[in-house]
Structure formats: structure tokens, C-alpha cells
Design a protein around this motif. Structure first.
Motif, mmCIF file in Angstrom:
data_model
loop_
_atom_site.group_PDB
_atom_site.id
_atom_site.type_symbol
_atom_site.label_atom_id
_atom_site.label_comp_id
_atom_site.label_asym_id
_atom_site.label_seq_id
_atom_site.Cartn_x
_atom_site.Cartn_y
_atom_site.Cartn_z
ATOM 1 N N VAL A 75 46.238 38.159 34.387
ATOM 2 C CA VAL A 75 47.481 38.433 35.111
ATOM 3 C C VAL A 75 47.508 39.919 35.463
ATOM 4 C CG1 VAL A 75 49.990 38.261 35.105
ATOM 5 C CG2 VAL A 75 48.644 36.614 33.801
ATOM 6 N N THR A 125 51.458 44.214 38.949
ATOM 7 C CA THR A 125 51.980 43.989 40.297
ATOM 8 C C THR A 125 52.011 45.258 41.149
ATOM 9 O OG1 THR A 125 54.234 44.263 39.438
ATOM 10 C CG2 THR A 125 53.376 42.016 39.590
ATOM 11 N N LYS A 133 50.913 40.573 45.952
ATOM 12 C CA LYS A 133 49.725 39.818 46.366
ATOM 13 C C LYS A 133 48.728 40.742 47.034
ATOM 14 C CE LYS A 133 51.252 38.375 50.989
ATOM 15 N NZ LYS A 133 51.429 37.222 51.900
ATOM 16 N N ASP A 138 45.898 35.803 44.767
ATOM 17 C CA ASP A 138 46.341 36.298 43.462
ATOM 18 C C ASP A 138 47.848 36.559 43.432
ATOM 19 O OD1 ASP A 138 46.487 38.503 45.094
ATOM 20 O OD2 ASP A 138 45.570 39.889 43.662
ATOM 21 N N ASP A 139 48.617 35.771 44.172
ATOM 22 C CA ASP A 139 50.069 35.975 44.227
ATOM 23 C C ASP A 139 50.672 35.909 42.830
ATOM 24 O OD1 ASP A 139 49.366 35.777 46.849
ATOM 25 O OD2 ASP A 139 50.996 34.422 47.413
ATOM 26 N N ARG A 140 51.501 36.904 42.514
ATOM 27 C CA ARG A 140 52.149 36.975 41.209
ATOM 28 C C ARG A 140 53.658 37.121 41.402
ATOM 29 N NH1 ARG A 140 48.948 41.926 41.099
ATOM 30 N NH2 ARG A 140 48.427 41.016 43.109
ATOM 31 N N THR A 145 55.579 37.049 34.114
ATOM 32 C CA THR A 145 54.812 37.042 35.358
ATOM 33 C C THR A 145 53.970 35.779 35.404
ATOM 34 O OG1 THR A 145 54.691 39.465 35.452
ATOM 35 C CG2 THR A 145 53.078 38.234 36.753
ATOM 36 N N LYS A 146 54.047 35.059 36.523
ATOM 37 C CA LYS A 146 53.303 33.804 36.705
ATOM 38 C C LYS A 146 52.375 33.929 37.900
ATOM 39 C CE LYS A 146 53.806 28.842 37.509
ATOM 40 N NZ LYS A 146 52.786 28.851 38.596
ATOM 41 N N MET A 147 51.137 33.488 37.709
ATOM 42 C CA MET A 147 50.187 33.404 38.814
ATOM 43 C C MET A 147 50.495 32.158 39.639
ATOM 44 S SD MET A 147 48.339 36.091 38.316
ATOM 45 C CE MET A 147 46.969 35.835 39.437
ATOM 46 N N ASP A 148 50.615 32.316 40.955
ATOM 47 C CA ASP A 148 51.002 31.198 41.816
ATOM 48 C C ASP A 148 49.978 30.061 41.837
ATOM 49 O OD1 ASP A 148 53.508 31.735 42.640
ATOM 50 O OD2 ASP A 148 53.014 32.175 44.728
#
Length: 338
Positions: A151, A154, A253, A259-261, A286-289
Motif C-alpha cells: 500500500v 498517497t 493514483k 494503483d488507485d488508493r 487506505t484501500k487499494m482499488d
């Protein structure tokens, strides 16, 4: 001879007048803690004496000169350092004046500064969580700037930008904005650059903020990214007197990287002992899409003011990451401003 003395006296009087309209101040902060640190995925805890438990230690100079008619010249030259070892910078290779190195003008039009200074992400991030600008135990700051392989953080290009021009608007009913442009300094047309802005509203108990960044250049040591990186965040805080609550939501991203977070944070702060101390709590996720990978960090602590310039703090932090062992940290520290 008499005329010469009169002329000399007039000159000295003028110099004294100019000096009275100028000021230079040495300023800074020293923050050191002891504790046990273990982030998610680390095999074991590490016992440390560290610098910057609540705020990165720094020192430097700031000054202003009144040019008349409401116009002022301003400068900032400030440097980070590691108080636990005495080493300069936040890390080896950090520029000496990596915190600030800028000069500018301010007046009724707002202000303009040239040089190195804060990136658009910095103020909204540190003002919308109760642990401020802690790169050690503030969940929102950690998720923004100290990511993991699974992760990533950002923030695309550090919390400060070099080679930049910043315009700050006047305050309109509690609302102001900062517009940032960082030059890439490549020859020819079509060169890369960093652009961004933040907007901040302070209205009594209510605070609302947001930022956007489009980054093509790394910081603090500049190099060009292979792809454009963007990030944004919005959030707010409300002070109920008995407690202050904070909430943020943002997304980052890299173009073409998948790698959208998405990051969400929720925090609270409760003053105690007539405001002498404060209990602080914060959680960021934080979550990875494109996967089910999540990072969740929670901190709970107490900050006690010994005076207007000195405080003591104790913070417990739990860091969790999908698929690896969780980490627990505990720090005790002292912070002094000068």
C-alpha cells in the motif's frame, strides 16, 4: 563640521527607522522520544530514541521588512534535523534547507513567494488530524507519506516542493487558497512540472479544507517521474468545545499503473484539565482499488502542556496490513519550541 555632524545624525536616524521596520527571528522546535516501534510486517519491535515523535525537529530564521503602503518583504530559511543523533535533514541526502528556503512579498493582494516551501498537501493533512505533522504516529500522515510495498503512500512528491512559485490569496470571510507551480527546469517546450492548490476555510468552530496535486517531478531531490501522479483530499473538523472531531477522504493514483488508493480517516480530541492536556485518537484506512489489500492504522495518546512552549506526550499505535503481522508501537516524548 557642524553641517557634517547634522548630516551624519540624519543618516543614522534614517538607518534606525529602517531597522525598526525590519525583523529577523531565530526559531525552531526540538522533539525527541523514547519507545518501542513496530510497523505492520516488521518481524520484531525496535527500541529507539527517536527524533520527531509529534513534530519533525527543525530550526532556522524568518524575517520581514515593512516596505510601506501595506507591502512587506518576507523570507524563510529553515532546516530539518534529527535530534537523536544530531544529523542534518530528515534522512541522509535531504537538502540542508529542506523545510523552507524562500523569499517573497505580501500585501493587500495576498502574498507571492519564490523558492522551496510547503506542497499543497501539507497544511490540509496536518490540520485535519489531532496528531498534527507527526511522521511517527499520526495515522493520516503515515498513510500519506510512509507507505508500504503493498500500500504505497498517497503523497506523490513530498510535503515540500522546490523551484516553486506560490500565490496565497487574501482571506475572504474565513476562506483562502494557495496556488502552487513547481518548475521542472527542462530545456525546450513540453517540460514536466508540478501544479496544485489547497483551499482552507476557518469559520468559528468549523474548519473545511481540500487539496489537489498533479505531480510529474519528485522532491526534495528533483527527478522526473515516468508517469503523472495525482492525489486529492477533502475534509473538515468541528470543535464542540468538549471535543473536536475530524474526518477526511482522498484518492491517489499513478497514470497507467492501476494503483488507485482511497484513504479515509476519522479522529477526535478531548481537552482535559482545563485545556492543559488533551486525549487524542485517530484512525486511517487506505484501500487499494484493484485488490482487497487494506492498511489500517490507529493511534491513541495524551499530550500535556508544561508551558506554552513545552509539552510531554505518550502515544500507542497499532498498524495493520492485509496478509502480514500487525505492529504495535509505544512512545513517550518531549517537544520544545523556541
Amino acid at each position: 563640521m557642524k553641517k557634517s555632524l547634522i548630516a551624519l545624525g540624519a543618516t543614522l536616524a534614517c538607518l534606525g527607522s529602517v531597522h525598526a521596520q525590519s525583523s529577523v527571528q531565530a526559531t525552531g522546535l526540538v522533539d525527541v522520544y523514547v519507545g518501542s516501534m513496530r510497523l505492520a510486517g516488521n518481524a520484531k519491535s525496535t527500541s529507539v530514541v527517536g527524533s520527531g515523535g509529534m513534530t519533525t525537529s527543525w530550526f532556522g530564521f524568518k524575517g520581514t521588512e515593512d516596505l510601506g503602503g501595506g507591502l512587506k518583504a518576507n523570507f524563510l530559511l529553515t532546516s530539518f534535523f534529527r535530534a537523536d543523533t544530531g544529523a542534518p535533514g530528515r534522512f541522509n541526502g535531504d537538502p540542508f534547507f529542506s523545510r523552507d528556503a524562500n523569499v517573497g512579498l505580501s500585501g493587500n493582494f495576498g502574498s507571492v513567494s519564490l523558492g522551496r516551501g510547503m506542497a499543497p498537501n501539507f497544511l490540509p493533512t496536518i490540520l485535519l488530524n489531532p496528531f498534527g505533522d507527526s511522521f511517527t504516529i499520526a495515522p493520516l500522515v503515515l498513510h500519506a507519506n510512509l507507505g508500504t510495498t503493498a500500500v504505497p503512500g498517497t503523497t506523490p512528491a513530498d510535503t515540500g516542493w522546490g523551484n516553486q512559485v506560490v500565490y496565497t490569496t487574501p482571506v475572504f470571510g474565513g476562506l483562502k487558497a494557495n496556488l502552487h507551480y513547481q518548475f521542472g527546469e527542462q530545456a525546450g517546450k513540453g517540460g514536466k512540472n508540478n501544479t496544485g492548490l489547497n483551499v482552507m476555510y476557518f469559520g468559528g468552530p468549523l474548519t473545511v479544507m481540500g487539496f489537489y496535486e498533479n505531480a510529474q517531478i519528485s522532491n526534495p531531490i528533483q527527478s522526473l517521474f515516468g508517469a503523472k501522479k495525482t492525489d486529492w483530499m477533502v475534509g473538515g473538523a468541528y470543535d464542540f468545545s468538549v471535543a473536536k472531531v475530524y474526518a477526511t477522504y482522498g484518492k491517489a493514483k499513478t497514470d497507467g499503473a492501476g494503483d488507485d488508493r482511497k484513504t479515509f480517516s476519522l479522529s477526535g480530541e478531548v481537552p482535559v484539565m482545563n485545556g492543559v492536556g488533551a486525549i487524542k485518537a485517530s484512525v486511517a484506512r487506505t484501500k487499494m482499488d484493484n485488490t482487497d489489500v487494506r492498511r489500517t492504522t490507529t493511534s491513541v495518546g495524551y499530550d500535556h502542556n508544561m508551558s506554552k512552549r513545552t509539552d510531554l506526550y505518550a502515544v500507542y499505535m497499532r498498524d495493520q496490513l492485509t496478509g502480514v503481522n500487525s505492529g504495535n508501537s509505544l512512545i513517550l516524548g518531549i517537544r520544545h519550541r523556541f
